[in-house]
Design a protein around this motif. Structure first.
Motif: not given
Lengths: 171, 526
Positions: B23-46
């Motif tokens: 539920d944290r993955l949010v769709c923006g108005p132009a079909g792009e997806f935003y995900l607000v992440v913590s530092r730890e999540e950021f490193e994992k996802l990168a």
């Protein structure tokens, strides 16, 4: 692949000159006679981009295409400021370019003329009063002629250069 | 005409689902997806995104975007049109991604200059946007800075010379070129390390034309800001105006009338034809083949004149506005464009035949300035330059906008990656653009060309395929005015390709290689 022999036998690849515009011809012939009278036959221009959006460069380059063919009026663009009579400045003068702009001007022999081409070079345009620019060309150099436009067309640039020649005659 | 496809969403949910709740993955108005992440999540996802071969296509900072951050960093990842924006707080130092995603290096330097962000472990911490005249600790994109003239640092800057990466050794010498070049071109500095005539290393220094475009946009009414978008790069006025307006339209929920989209497409393709013709003429000038150069310059001038009759501007300026077009184009003008292009296509073919049957030209083009395909992803190289090195990427097909969903251009990737491939790809694209215009010009629907609607607050990230490749805009509207405008042109990333493409070539081929990459200085320096 074409060999040299077939090239000789083939019809020549030449075309008619593109449609001539009487207005451009008129400005051009006046330019030529001014160049003859004031600049001993030829005018050497150095173009300097001090922070333009590149549209003005494109229009200045277009002066060399077969529609305008500016060299037939005695005007040529030169590589070095040391060979130039006229400095054309395009774009507002950015902080990052200000030093190079001054050095280029200083490298030109006197007498020398400066022309600001395009709205941004004339008075800073949309960038006036912002952190990144000092203003138009006249913020750092003595400007003799301003050719406004966003960007000015090749014809307007030609007309502006003619106005400069007339002004130079009085100087 | 929504570009949102469930494929993208499915794929992105698969990737992010392993790290964060769905539920944290949010769709923006132009079909792009935003995900607000913590530092730890950021490193994992990168790490995961790197393995999945996503490209880091942009990265920028914004203030007061997310309630929990004072400043946020937005990392934009893309793969085949699917766009994921990771949002992490920039209030404390952020680990540098430059070693994992080389395109991050310039992005990080740009953020550091604009906002003062700190990246730990960054391999390059030199200033990027600001040269010697700028005072230290100057970060103009912060909201606390009011846009006004500043006092340049005194002196000629000779005390703090920019440390170039140079190669030393017996027989190696440095060739400094620019910022003022010999032709009628834009300024930039090239520092070559040369052995004999062969280029051993090249480092470029750009941003001489930094005009503060992003700051200039702030506080402007969106419709006045189009003028700023057009000034990003003169020969990409339509593309940059369009990508900006698409953002505003998405935020506000404006449905652009079909007629406007058809005409916009015609304008965008005319801009592409004009740009490609200019490159081709320039490449021929640089191999001393004026016959061909003159052919293409004449054709290009005719395109400029068509542009003027379509829009009143040789650069098609002032046409695109939020909601559609500033004015309609009459059926007679469109009919005369059709006549022109039909004739133009024949003459262009003749010009092309002359060029490609000239051995001296083909010889200079072949094998010169090879850009390896393996560099495309790490540096986010896009556009005809990438398509000459084996890429199939094109925003018009990967993430269609406007009428491209129904009229996708064919992609003709070549794989040699040399100057000849870049010339040939552009030739094919000019023909495609002509065909596309001729195909849709009959079916331009009748009706209005503009939908007017009061602007709503919000933000969106949009992409278009400009003549040089993928252009990106992030627009944020707040209280009815532009609060943040981030623009990243294809040139910003493509410039870094030149440092690789010239290696092993002789210095005399540099102008040709440079022209074949067709890089906008204005569009990079902003």
């Amino acid at each position: 692949m074409v060999n040299a022999f077939s090239c000789m036998l083939k019809k020549k690849v030449t075309e008619d000159v593109p449609a001539t515009d009487p207005e451009i011809e008129a400005i051009g012939s006046e330019l030529k006679s001014e160049a003859d009278a004031v600049f001993s036959g030829s005018i050497a221009i150095r173009e300097l981009d001090s922070g333009s959006d590149n549209a003005t460069e494109i229009e200045i380059n277009n002066l060399n295409n077969a529609f305008y063919d500016i060299e037939r009026f005695g005007i040529s663009f030169v590589a070095s400021p040391r060979h130039a009579d006229v400095l054309i400045v395009t774009g507002a003068v950015t902080l990052n370019m200000a030093g190079a702009v001054k050095e280029t001007y200083d490298a030109m022999p006197s007498p020398k003329f400066v022309v600001a081409v395009g709205d941004d070079a004339c008075d800073g345009g949309i960038y006036r009063g912002t952190y990144a620019v000092l203003g138009g060309a006249d913020a750092v150099l003595p400007v003799d002629m301003k050719i406004p436009g966003n960007p000015p067309s090749p014809k307007q640039i030609l007309a502006g250069l003619l106005a400069l020649m007339r002004k130079a005659r009085d100087r | 005409m929504a570009p949102i496809t469930s494929d993208h969403e499915h794929q992105l949910r698969g990737i992010t689902g392993a790290v964060v709740p769905p539920d944290r993955l949010v769709c923006g108005p132009a079909g792009e997806f935003y995900l607000v992440v913590s530092r730890e999540e950021f490193e994992k996802l990168a790490g995961i995104l790197a393995v999945r071969e996503y490209a880091l296509i942009s990265m920028f900072c914004a203030e007061d975007l997310v309630p929990t951050h004072t400043t946020s960093l937005l990392y934009v990842f893309e793969k085949r049109g699917g766009v994921l924006v990771l949002v992490t707080d920039a209030d404390t130092p952020v680990p540098s991604l430059a070693l994992r995603f080389p395109s991050a290096s310039w992005f990080e330097r740009e953020c550091r200059d604009g906002f003062g962000n700190v990246f730990t472990g960054a391999p390059d911490t030199r200033r990027l946007l600001f040269h010697e005249a700028y005072p230290d600790g100057f970060h103009p994109l912060k909201k606390s800075f009011r846009n006004a003239p500043i006092v340049p640092k005194p002196g000629d800057g000779s005390g703090d010379e920019y440390p170039f990466r140079t190669v030393l050794g017996e027989g190696v010498y440095q060739v400094p070129v620019g910022p003022v070049h010999a032709g009628i071109i834009e300024p930039g500095h090239f520092r070559f390390s040369v052995i004999g005539e062969t280029i051993f290393n090249l480092e470029i220094r750009m941003f001489y034309k930094h005009r503060g475009i992003e700051k200039l946009a702030e506080g402007k009414d969106p419709k006045d800001c189009v003028r700023v978008a057009e000034a990003v790069s003169g020969d990409e006025s339509v593309a940059n105006a369009a990508v900006f307006c698409m953002g505003v339209e998405r935020i506000t929920g404006i449905a652009v009338p079909d007629r406007a989209w058809y005409i916009r497409t015609i304008l965008m393709e005319m801009e592409r034809i004009c740009s490609h013709l200019g490159d081709q003429a320039g490449m021929l000038t640089d191999v001393a083949f004026p016959l061909g150069a003159s052919q293409f310059s004449v054709l290009r001038e005719e395109v400029f004149r068509q542009n003027a009759s379509l829009s009143g501007s040789r650069f098609l300026r002032g046409m695109i506005v939020p909601g559609g077009l500033a004015r309609d184009i009459s059926p007679e003008t469109l009919a005369s464009l059709e006549t022109f292009l039909t004739e133009f296509r024949k003459r262009y073919r003749i010009g092309l035949r002359i060029v490609l049957s000239t051995a001296s030209v083909v010889d200079r083009f072949t094998g010169t300035g090879v850009l390896k395909q393996s560099l495309l992803l790490p540096l986010n190289i896009t556009g005809p330059v990438a398509r000459a090195s084996g890429s199939r990427a094109d925003v018009r097909t990967d993430r269609p906008y406007g009428v491209y969903a129904g009229h996708a251009p064919s992609v003709h990737p070549l794989s040699d990656g040399d100057v000849l491939s870049r010339f040939t790809v552009r030739a094919a694209e000019i023909m495609d653009s002509i065909d596309l215009i001729l195909r849709i010009i009959h079916t331009v629907p009748a009706g209005e060309v503009r939908t007017e609607k009061p602007v709503r607050d919000g933000y969106a990230l949009t992409l278009v395929e400009a003549p040089r490749g993928q252009n990106l805009a992030f627009v944020r509207i707040r209280n009815g005015v532009v609060d943040r405008y981030k623009v990243r042109t294809a040139s910003f990333c493509n410039w870094q390709a030149i440092e690789h493409a010239v290696l092993g070539n002789i210095i005399a081929d540099f102008p040709l290689i440079n022209k074949s990459l067709n890089l906008s200085y204005a569009g990079t320096d902003l």
